[in-house]
Design a protein around this motif. Sequence first.
Motif, mmCIF file in Angstrom:
data_model
loop_
_atom_site.group_PDB
_atom_site.id
_atom_site.type_symbol
_atom_site.label_atom_id
_atom_site.label_comp_id
_atom_site.label_asym_id
_atom_site.label_seq_id
_atom_site.Cartn_x
_atom_site.Cartn_y
_atom_site.Cartn_z
ATOM 1 N N LEU A 1 61.099 -52.680 -18.318
ATOM 2 C CA LEU A 1 62.342 -53.049 -18.607
ATOM 3 C C LEU A 1 62.389 -52.732 -16.701
ATOM 4 O O LEU A 1 62.246 -51.774 -16.270
ATOM 5 C CB LEU A 1 63.443 -52.320 -18.913
ATOM 6 N N MET A 2 63.410 -53.284 -16.309
ATOM 7 C CA MET A 2 63.485 -53.601 -14.478
ATOM 8 C C MET A 2 64.732 -52.503 -14.569
ATOM 9 O O MET A 2 65.650 -52.574 -14.950
ATOM 10 C CB MET A 2 64.021 -54.616 -13.740
ATOM 11 N N ARG A 3 64.935 -51.334 -14.017
ATOM 12 C CA ARG A 3 66.097 -50.110 -14.083
ATOM 13 C C ARG A 3 66.312 -50.168 -12.443
ATOM 14 O O ARG A 3 65.905 -49.902 -11.689
ATOM 15 C CB ARG A 3 65.691 -48.647 -14.041
ATOM 16 N N VAL A 4 67.720 -50.833 -12.809
ATOM 17 C CA VAL A 4 68.610 -51.181 -11.699
ATOM 18 C C VAL A 4 69.750 -50.163 -11.381
ATOM 19 O O VAL A 4 70.619 -50.002 -12.887
ATOM 20 C CB VAL A 4 69.161 -52.880 -11.900
ATOM 21 N N ALA A 5 70.295 -49.317 -10.113
ATOM 22 C CA ALA A 5 71.183 -48.692 -9.771
ATOM 23 C C ALA A 5 71.886 -49.900 -9.693
ATOM 24 O O ALA A 5 71.398 -49.626 -8.453
ATOM 25 C CB ALA A 5 70.708 -46.864 -9.195
ATOM 26 N N ILE A 6 73.422 -49.421 -9.536
ATOM 27 C CA ILE A 6 74.535 -49.449 -8.958
ATOM 28 C C ILE A 6 74.868 -48.583 -7.825
ATOM 29 O O ILE A 6 75.798 -47.925 -8.338
ATOM 30 C CB ILE A 6 75.496 -50.131 -9.637
ATOM 31 N N VAL A 7 74.849 -48.956 -6.735
ATOM 32 C CA VAL A 7 75.812 -48.086 -5.660
ATOM 33 C C VAL A 7 76.890 -48.642 -4.576
ATOM 34 O O VAL A 7 76.690 -49.908 -3.988
ATOM 35 C CB VAL A 7 74.726 -47.696 -4.735
ATOM 36 N N ASP A 8 78.107 -48.540 -5.351
ATOM 37 C CA ASP A 8 79.435 -49.047 -4.882
ATOM 38 C C ASP A 8 80.784 -48.396 -4.871
ATOM 39 O O ASP A 8 81.131 -47.434 -5.849
ATOM 40 C CB ASP A 8 79.876 -50.438 -5.305
ATOM 41 N N ARG B 1 81.406 -51.929 -9.363
ATOM 42 C CA ARG B 1 80.563 -51.303 -10.177
ATOM 43 C C ARG B 1 80.576 -51.585 -12.008
ATOM 44 O O ARG B 1 79.239 -52.128 -12.383
ATOM 45 C CB ARG B 1 80.401 -50.139 -10.677
ATOM 46 N N GLU B 2 81.640 -51.997 -12.317
ATOM 47 C CA GLU B 2 81.966 -52.133 -13.659
ATOM 48 C C GLU B 2 80.928 -53.686 -13.987
ATOM 49 O O GLU B 2 80.489 -54.193 -14.782
ATOM 50 C CB GLU B 2 83.112 -52.026 -14.399
ATOM 51 N N SER B 3 81.513 -54.625 -13.120
ATOM 52 C CA SER B 3 80.953 -55.478 -13.277
ATOM 53 C C SER B 3 79.975 -56.065 -13.046
ATOM 54 O O SER B 3 78.886 -56.817 -13.436
ATOM 55 C CB SER B 3 81.336 -56.173 -11.725
ATOM 56 N N LEU B 4 78.910 -55.159 -11.737
ATOM 57 C CA LEU B 4 77.576 -55.113 -11.869
ATOM 58 C C LEU B 4 76.892 -54.652 -13.283
ATOM 59 O O LEU B 4 75.812 -55.288 -13.277
ATOM 60 C CB LEU B 4 77.330 -54.779 -10.608
ATOM 61 N N SER B 5 77.194 -53.846 -13.664
ATOM 62 C CA SER B 5 76.685 -53.320 -14.513
ATOM 63 C C SER B 5 76.688 -53.843 -16.067
ATOM 64 O O SER B 5 75.521 -54.491 -17.102
ATOM 65 C CB SER B 5 77.757 -51.885 -15.390
ATOM 66 N N MET B 6 77.591 -54.629 -16.080
ATOM 67 C CA MET B 6 78.395 -55.623 -17.796
ATOM 68 C C MET B 6 76.750 -56.682 -17.179
ATOM 69 O O MET B 6 76.039 -56.705 -18.543
ATOM 70 C CB MET B 6 79.205 -56.052 -17.342
ATOM 71 N N ILE B 7 76.589 -57.194 -16.211
ATOM 72 C CA ILE B 7 75.648 -57.839 -15.378
ATOM 73 C C ILE B 7 74.285 -57.754 -15.618
ATOM 74 O O ILE B 7 73.438 -57.940 -16.720
ATOM 75 C CB ILE B 7 75.936 -58.859 -14.379
ATOM 76 N N ALA C 1 70.271 -48.115 -14.889
ATOM 77 C CA ALA C 1 70.169 -46.445 -14.243
ATOM 78 C C ALA C 1 71.179 -46.347 -14.263
ATOM 79 O O ALA C 1 70.783 -44.723 -14.342
ATOM 80 C CB ALA C 1 68.681 -46.774 -13.249
ATOM 81 N N GLY C 2 72.264 -46.908 -13.958
ATOM 82 C CA GLY C 2 73.305 -45.160 -12.887
ATOM 83 C C GLY C 2 74.195 -46.482 -12.264
ATOM 84 O O GLY C 2 73.607 -47.532 -11.792
ATOM 85 N N THR C 3 75.508 -45.749 -12.355
ATOM 86 C CA THR C 3 75.559 -46.641 -11.506
ATOM 87 C C THR C 3 76.449 -45.163 -9.775
ATOM 88 O O THR C 3 76.502 -43.996 -10.314
ATOM 89 C CB THR C 3 77.727 -46.916 -11.506
ATOM 90 N N CYS C 4 76.468 -45.330 -9.349
ATOM 91 C CA CYS C 4 77.582 -44.063 -7.817
ATOM 92 C C CYS C 4 77.895 -44.532 -6.769
ATOM 93 O O CYS C 4 78.689 -45.827 -6.597
ATOM 94 C CB CYS C 4 75.618 -44.363 -7.235
ATOM 95 N N GLN D 1 66.357 -38.152 -10.008
ATOM 96 C CA GLN D 1 66.064 -37.372 -11.225
ATOM 97 C C GLN D 1 65.574 -38.146 -12.246
ATOM 98 O O GLN D 1 65.205 -37.693 -13.113
ATOM 99 C CB GLN D 1 67.860 -36.870 -11.852
ATOM 100 N N GLN D 2 65.896 -40.079 -11.691
ATOM 101 C CA GLN D 2 65.108 -40.903 -13.165
ATOM 102 C C GLN D 2 64.335 -41.610 -11.855
ATOM 103 O O GLN D 2 65.019 -41.891 -10.960
ATOM 104 C CB GLN D 2 65.889 -41.159 -13.962
ATOM 105 N N GLN D 3 63.446 -42.525 -13.046
ATOM 106 C CA GLN D 3 63.273 -43.496 -12.330
ATOM 107 C C GLN D 3 64.504 -44.837 -12.092
ATOM 108 O O GLN D 3 64.809 -45.207 -13.130
ATOM 109 C CB GLN D 3 61.710 -44.097 -13.331
#
Length: 223
Positions: A4-11, A17-23, A33-36, A48-50
């Motif tokens: 799996l490609m683990r993606v973090a969203i920073v905004d 953040r919520e819109s991109l997380s849903m996608i 992977a998380g949001t920031c 903390q994580q990959q």
Amino acid sequence: MSALMRVAIVDDDIFIRESLSMIIQIKEGFELAGTCANGFEAYELVQQQQVDVVLMDMRMPECDGAEGTRLVKEACPATKVIILTTFDDEQYLVQALRHGASGYLLKNSSPDRLLESIRSVMNGNVLMDSNMALKLTTLISQHPTPQEKPACIPWEHLSLTASERGIVEHIANGRTNREIAESLFLSEGTVKNYVTDILSKLALRDRTQLAIWYWKQQNQQQP
């Protein structure tokens, strides 16, 4: 890289953040992977994580996207950073690219384009729109860092072979080593060796800097 490609969203905008997380969460092959909310939080997250890819906004409080990119790449050089940008962010974007971002994506891009871009940088591509790249190289030429050459050296004054020049052009247009190898009927290993030699000759750090260098050359050749 994991399956799996683990993606973090920073905004700093929670709606984005919520819109991109849903996608990311609804598409097969991707994992959130998380949001920031700023670049420093992204720096803490990647320790903390990959995290395979960080989608990084530019204008954020406390730690903007350019500084966030620097921190992330210093902590985890293998993590790719895609800048989420607008046409008003050129000066920020120049700094982020200098710090090792793999390119940029306009904020109004479609979900399909977003996912395609994530896959693209994971395959070694550089996200570089030619029109905006020319705009950026003008800024870079006007405000070089102390480590950068103040002006481009013409092709004919460099020790690049015709084959190496062709590979530079392919890289600047976002092609992977595999795609370049198939186009030029070479092995991927041969292309990789070419890229290493080219970066060494030009005293550049990575493919992103090489793409910027190429577009700067093209910009200076404009009448």
